[in-house]
Enzyme design. Sequence first.
Site, PDB file in Angstrom:
ATOM      1  N   THR A 174       0.871  -1.178   0.000  1.00 28.65           N
ATOM      2  CA  THR A 174       0.000   0.000   0.000  1.00 28.65           C
ATOM      3  C   THR A 174       0.905   1.225   0.000  1.00 28.65           C
ATOM      4  O   THR A 174       1.657   1.440   0.955  1.00 28.65           O
ATOM      5  CB  THR A 174      -0.894   0.023   1.262  1.00 28.65           C
ATOM      6  N   LYS A 190      -8.069   1.441  -3.065  1.00 28.01           N
ATOM      7  CA  LYS A 190      -7.778   1.024  -1.684  1.00 28.01           C
ATOM      8  C   LYS A 190      -7.944   2.194  -0.703  1.00 28.01           C
ATOM      9  O   LYS A 190      -8.577   2.055   0.339  1.00 28.01           O
ATOM     10  CB  LYS A 190      -6.349   0.471  -1.637  1.00 28.01           C
ATOM     11  N   LYS A 241      -1.997   5.024   8.524  1.00 26.59           N
ATOM     12  CA  LYS A 241      -1.163   5.072   7.309  1.00 26.59           C
ATOM     13  C   LYS A 241      -2.050   5.299   6.077  1.00 26.59           C
ATOM     14  O   LYS A 241      -1.771   6.164   5.244  1.00 26.59           O
ATOM     15  CB  LYS A 241      -0.373   3.764   7.158  1.00 26.59           C
TER      16      LYS A 241
HETATM   17  P1  NAD Z   1       6.152  -5.531   7.340  1.00 26.43           P
HETATM   18  O1  NAD Z   1       6.837  -4.334   7.920  1.00 26.43           O
HETATM   19  O2  NAD Z   1       5.872  -6.698   8.214  1.00 26.43           O
HETATM   20  O3  NAD Z   1       6.981  -6.068   6.058  1.00 26.43           O
HETATM   21  C1  NAD Z   1       7.714  -5.259   5.195  1.00 26.43           C
HETATM   22  C2  NAD Z   1       9.031  -5.995   4.920  1.00 26.43           C
HETATM   23  O4  NAD Z   1       9.780  -5.267   3.936  1.00 26.43           O
HETATM   24  C3  NAD Z   1       9.912  -6.119   6.144  1.00 26.43           C
HETATM   25  O5  NAD Z   1      10.204  -7.483   6.396  1.00 26.43           O
HETATM   26  C4  NAD Z   1      11.186  -5.341   5.775  1.00 26.43           C
HETATM   27  O6  NAD Z   1      12.378  -5.897   6.296  1.00 26.43           O
HETATM   28  C5  NAD Z   1      11.151  -5.426   4.264  1.00 26.43           C
HETATM   29  N1  NAD Z   1      11.917  -4.373   3.604  1.00 26.43           N
HETATM   30  C6  NAD Z   1      12.012  -3.057   3.920  1.00 26.43           C
HETATM   31  N2  NAD Z   1      12.828  -2.431   3.045  1.00 26.43           N
HETATM   32  C7  NAD Z   1      13.242  -3.365   2.155  1.00 26.43           C
HETATM   33  C8  NAD Z   1      14.089  -3.326   1.009  1.00 26.43           C
HETATM   34  N3  NAD Z   1      14.664  -2.173   0.608  1.00 26.43           N
HETATM   35  N4  NAD Z   1      14.291  -4.466   0.340  1.00 26.43           N
HETATM   36  C9  NAD Z   1      13.722  -5.637   0.730  1.00 26.43           C
HETATM   37  N5  NAD Z   1      12.918  -5.739   1.816  1.00 26.43           N
HETATM   38  C10 NAD Z   1      12.679  -4.602   2.506  1.00 26.43           C
HETATM   39  O7  NAD Z   1       4.800  -4.966   6.702  1.00 26.43           O
HETATM   40  P2  NAD Z   1       3.516  -5.822   6.241  1.00 26.43           P
HETATM   41  O8  NAD Z   1       2.522  -5.822   7.346  1.00 26.43           O
HETATM   42  O9  NAD Z   1       3.976  -7.091   5.636  1.00 26.43           O
HETATM   43  O10 NAD Z   1       2.919  -4.856   5.131  1.00 26.43           O
HETATM   44  C11 NAD Z   1       3.480  -4.774   3.818  1.00 26.43           C
HETATM   45  C12 NAD Z   1       2.618  -3.850   2.985  1.00 26.43           C
HETATM   46  O11 NAD Z   1       1.286  -4.370   2.940  1.00 26.43           O
HETATM   47  C13 NAD Z   1       2.500  -2.439   3.529  1.00 26.43           C
HETATM   48  O12 NAD Z   1       2.513  -1.538   2.449  1.00 26.43           O
HETATM   49  C14 NAD Z   1       1.153  -2.444   4.238  1.00 26.43           C
HETATM   50  O13 NAD Z   1       0.552  -1.169   4.287  1.00 26.43           O
HETATM   51  C15 NAD Z   1       0.363  -3.381   3.359  1.00 26.43           C
HETATM   52  N6  NAD Z   1      -0.764  -4.061   4.035  1.00 26.43           N
HETATM   53  C16 NAD Z   1      -0.592  -4.623   5.258  1.00 26.43           C
HETATM   54  C17 NAD Z   1      -1.655  -5.256   5.872  1.00 26.43           C
HETATM   55  C18 NAD Z   1      -1.498  -5.912   7.235  1.00 26.43           C
HETATM   56  O14 NAD Z   1      -2.524  -6.286   7.825  1.00 26.43           O
HETATM   57  N7  NAD Z   1      -0.282  -6.087   7.745  1.00 26.43           N
HETATM   58  C19 NAD Z   1      -2.905  -5.303   5.228  1.00 26.43           C
HETATM   59  C20 NAD Z   1      -3.043  -4.747   3.963  1.00 26.43           C
HETATM   60  C21 NAD Z   1      -1.952  -4.116   3.381  1.00 26.43           C
END
Ligand code: NAD
Length: 290
Positions: free
Chosen positions: A87, A162, A237
Amino acid sequence: MKIAFIGLGNMGAPMAANLIAAGQEVTGFDTAGIEVDGGASASSAPAAAKGAEVVITMLPNGAILRAVADEVIPAMASGALLLDCSTVDVDSARAVADQAEAAGLLAVDAPVSGGIGGAAAGTLTFMAGGSEAAFAKAEPLFDIMGQKAVHCGGSGAGQAAKICNNMILAVTMIGTCEAFALADKLGLDRQKMFDVVSTSSGYSWTMNAYCPAPGVGPQSPADNGYTPGFAADLMLKDLRLSQQAAESADADTPMGALAQALYATFVEDEDGKGRDFSAMLPRFEKRGRG
Ligand code: NAD
């Protein structure tokens, strides 16, 4: 299919695991060193992307997505697909898609709803933006990781859908919570309030399917001490992204702006961090007008 998966956090890791379980050949990379069982691991994002037919990104925000895109696009073969499921802001989604298309790649922005539970169960909903050809290439992967994918339009349309959806969700949740708190003070039983509103013109998903009052309506995070569910921090966010987009498109969104301000106070100055976004109800029930 040969797939690179970049960003193996709470969402990315279970999504990648479902692709592997479905027989896809997945190479993962995460700066935190996270690896997924049954998949290969690369030492960098471009190393994962090299030779992949599809590069999926699941990253925290638009700035990180842009930085990763700068690295992986030159490593990708012509005709390959860059599929971003994070997102992020609409402007970043469009900029990354333009950059990918200029390099001869296909690009789709496909943020998800369904949360960590949906990612693990393979029941996410994808809201996708991009060309017909790009969407068609992504569709078999949406079928594995999710239960529904809507092609919303060109680049950025997935992110737009979204944030508009979540802006409505936040405004409706706040309205439902403040109405329960008012009903309490007027001596109205919460179950009666639910019985009336859920079958009257005030009904909504927040009342009928995700009721913020414990013990009322179907099972929801309220029945589990407001453990998320959908965390207030993540709602904040998305609200910020909606207001950033409204600013850049010159759209008047007064309720969205108020919802953002309320969730910011709740998460940053009060006890909302790490709680479900429906914990607005215990917030309101403690307060008076002052
Ligand atoms: P998270 O923080 O658990 O995962 C993100 C991952 O990206 C981390 O493991 C981090 O180490 C990695 N990362 C950061 N920079 C990086 C780079 N340069 N190269 C490679 N890896 C890198 O977050 P999440 O909960 O998995 O969410 C991911 C996305 O999904 C976000 O944009 C969030 O808004 C969206 N989202 C999350 C949810 C939820 O319920 N968690 C629901 C819908 C959407």
